[in-house]
Design a protein around this motif. Sequence first.
Motif, PDB file in Angstrom:
ATOM      1  N   VAL A 189      -7.962  -1.713   2.295  1.00 48.74           N
ATOM      2  CA  VAL A 189      -7.412  -3.157   2.047  1.00 48.74           C
ATOM      3  C   VAL A 189      -7.818  -4.311   2.935  1.00 48.74           C
ATOM      4  O   VAL A 189      -8.411  -5.367   2.680  1.00 48.74           O
ATOM      5  CB  VAL A 189      -5.775  -3.174   1.839  1.00 48.74           C
ATOM      6  CG1 VAL A 189      -5.358  -4.491   1.675  1.00 48.74           C
ATOM      7  CG2 VAL A 189      -5.683  -2.361   0.765  1.00 48.74           C
ATOM      8  N   CYS A 223      -1.609  -2.230  -0.120  1.00 45.18           N
ATOM      9  CA  CYS A 223      -1.593  -3.867  -0.097  1.00 45.18           C
ATOM     10  C   CYS A 223      -0.544  -4.261   0.488  1.00 45.18           C
ATOM     11  O   CYS A 223      -0.189  -4.883   1.312  1.00 45.18           O
ATOM     12  CB  CYS A 223      -1.822  -4.365  -1.309  1.00 45.18           C
ATOM     13  SG  CYS A 223      -3.350  -4.085  -1.986  1.00 45.18           S
ATOM     14  N   TYR A 231      -1.903  -8.658  -3.795  1.00 43.77           N
ATOM     15  CA  TYR A 231      -2.711  -7.655  -4.341  1.00 43.77           C
ATOM     16  C   TYR A 231      -4.074  -8.436  -4.157  1.00 43.77           C
ATOM     17  O   TYR A 231      -4.899  -8.094  -5.138  1.00 43.77           O
ATOM     18  CB  TYR A 231      -2.520  -7.062  -5.428  1.00 43.77           C
ATOM     19  CG  TYR A 231      -1.279  -6.465  -5.499  1.00 43.77           C
ATOM     20  CD1 TYR A 231      -0.605  -5.446  -4.307  1.00 43.77           C
ATOM     21  CD2 TYR A 231      -0.396  -6.655  -6.579  1.00 43.77           C
ATOM     22  CE1 TYR A 231       0.842  -5.190  -4.553  1.00 43.77           C
ATOM     23  CE2 TYR A 231       1.022  -6.279  -6.669  1.00 43.77           C
ATOM     24  CZ  TYR A 231       1.453  -5.639  -5.648  1.00 43.77           C
ATOM     25  OH  TYR A 231       2.608  -4.838  -5.603  1.00 43.77           O
ATOM     26  N   CYS A 234      -7.662  -6.688  -5.103  1.00 48.08           N
ATOM     27  CA  CYS A 234      -7.341  -5.239  -5.066  1.00 48.08           C
ATOM     28  C   CYS A 234      -6.608  -4.950  -6.457  1.00 48.08           C
ATOM     29  O   CYS A 234      -5.936  -5.865  -7.297  1.00 48.08           O
ATOM     30  CB  CYS A 234      -6.166  -4.766  -4.180  1.00 48.08           C
ATOM     31  SG  CYS A 234      -7.024  -4.909  -2.197  1.00 48.08           S
TER      32      CYS A 234
END
Length: 396
Positions: A189, A223, A231, A234
């Motif tokens: 992430v 996340c 997010y 992602c």
Amino acid sequence: KKTQGQDYMKFEPYPFEKLNNLLAGIPENIHYPITTLTIGEPQFPTPKFIQEEFVHSAELLNKYPATAGQEYLKNAMIEFLQKRFGVSVLPAQLIPTFGTREVLFNFPQFLLHDIEEPVMAFTNPFYQIYEGAAIASKAKVIHLNLTKENNFSPSMDDDVLKECDLVILNFPNNPTGATILMSELVSWVQKSREHGFVLMNDECYSEIYFDEKNKPVSLLEACVKAGNLAYKNCLVVNSISKRSSAPGLRSGFIAGDREIIKKYMQYRTYTGCAIPLPLQTAAATAWGAEKHVENFRKLYAENMKLAQEILRVRAPKATFYIWLKVDNDLKFTKELYREKSIKVLPGRYLGREGMGENYVRIALVEAPDKTKEVLHRLKDFMSTYKGDDKGEDYLD
């Protein structure tokens, strides 16, 4: 422009087509029934309550479904994510999809369309739709090689990562059965934010696990851990096919970055992937239930225990696959079929750059009694097979 003689898209033959060609000409062994352990399709009946909801909703076939999906289905999926992973997802951050195969193929085409010389990375070995999507997107491919030496965990140098536009992970992993640590996902992430690439995790096997205290984690959870509460960059995809033994329902979703989801939703109005309403009602019922999933996990756990006891192999923490090390995956596959009428999938058909070679994928998707019989058949073959190098995948 003339199209006569044009090459069009050059897709690699699918693994099962390669397998059929490999086994062609081998005479059927009349002493054993043909047993197929190649495809990741649950062989348990879809639970009755799901079937009944589908039948009850059949009258809705006279209506066109909306591309965005019905609110009740979105709510069921959002509730699943909250209960299972403890994450909050807004309706604008999720799209119900016609399974996940279509998403994994068309989402990269949507995302990469306006990028000159796009770059796409994904785990290797892999679900072949990733590669097909890269070909359709005219993207350069970078493989995240999964080996026993790196514990089947992907890694990539920053100099390479900064070239990427899209990275697809797949954990729990098909075909290796590997899982990924929360700390590793958090790192991915962070790299996504740092280098600006879109990160997707294919989580279709998230519910096939065997330790309630060590469940597979989601990219959305990572996340939150990383402080990426929106997010950003992602996305996850997930499906009901394995979870509820209902691949025919074609129920999946994509969830994550709100801005990407919004633009992708507009694209999807043109793809013709709207889900028939009876399928949506049945899927909503399935996503909202958990007891049947627990029952399926117990059956898969029993199968894995049988594999450990009979074959003396290490069972994975998730998925229903055994990733078995052999001396030569093509030879092993042919001889196993010839001698015992068992079909397995050569690992090299699932990978590139040598990944998967000298492994075979075994899908334990049948009832335990049938699984026990075929595993004993497989054990008998392995005890006499010439040249089988057991390697380190076997227990002492």
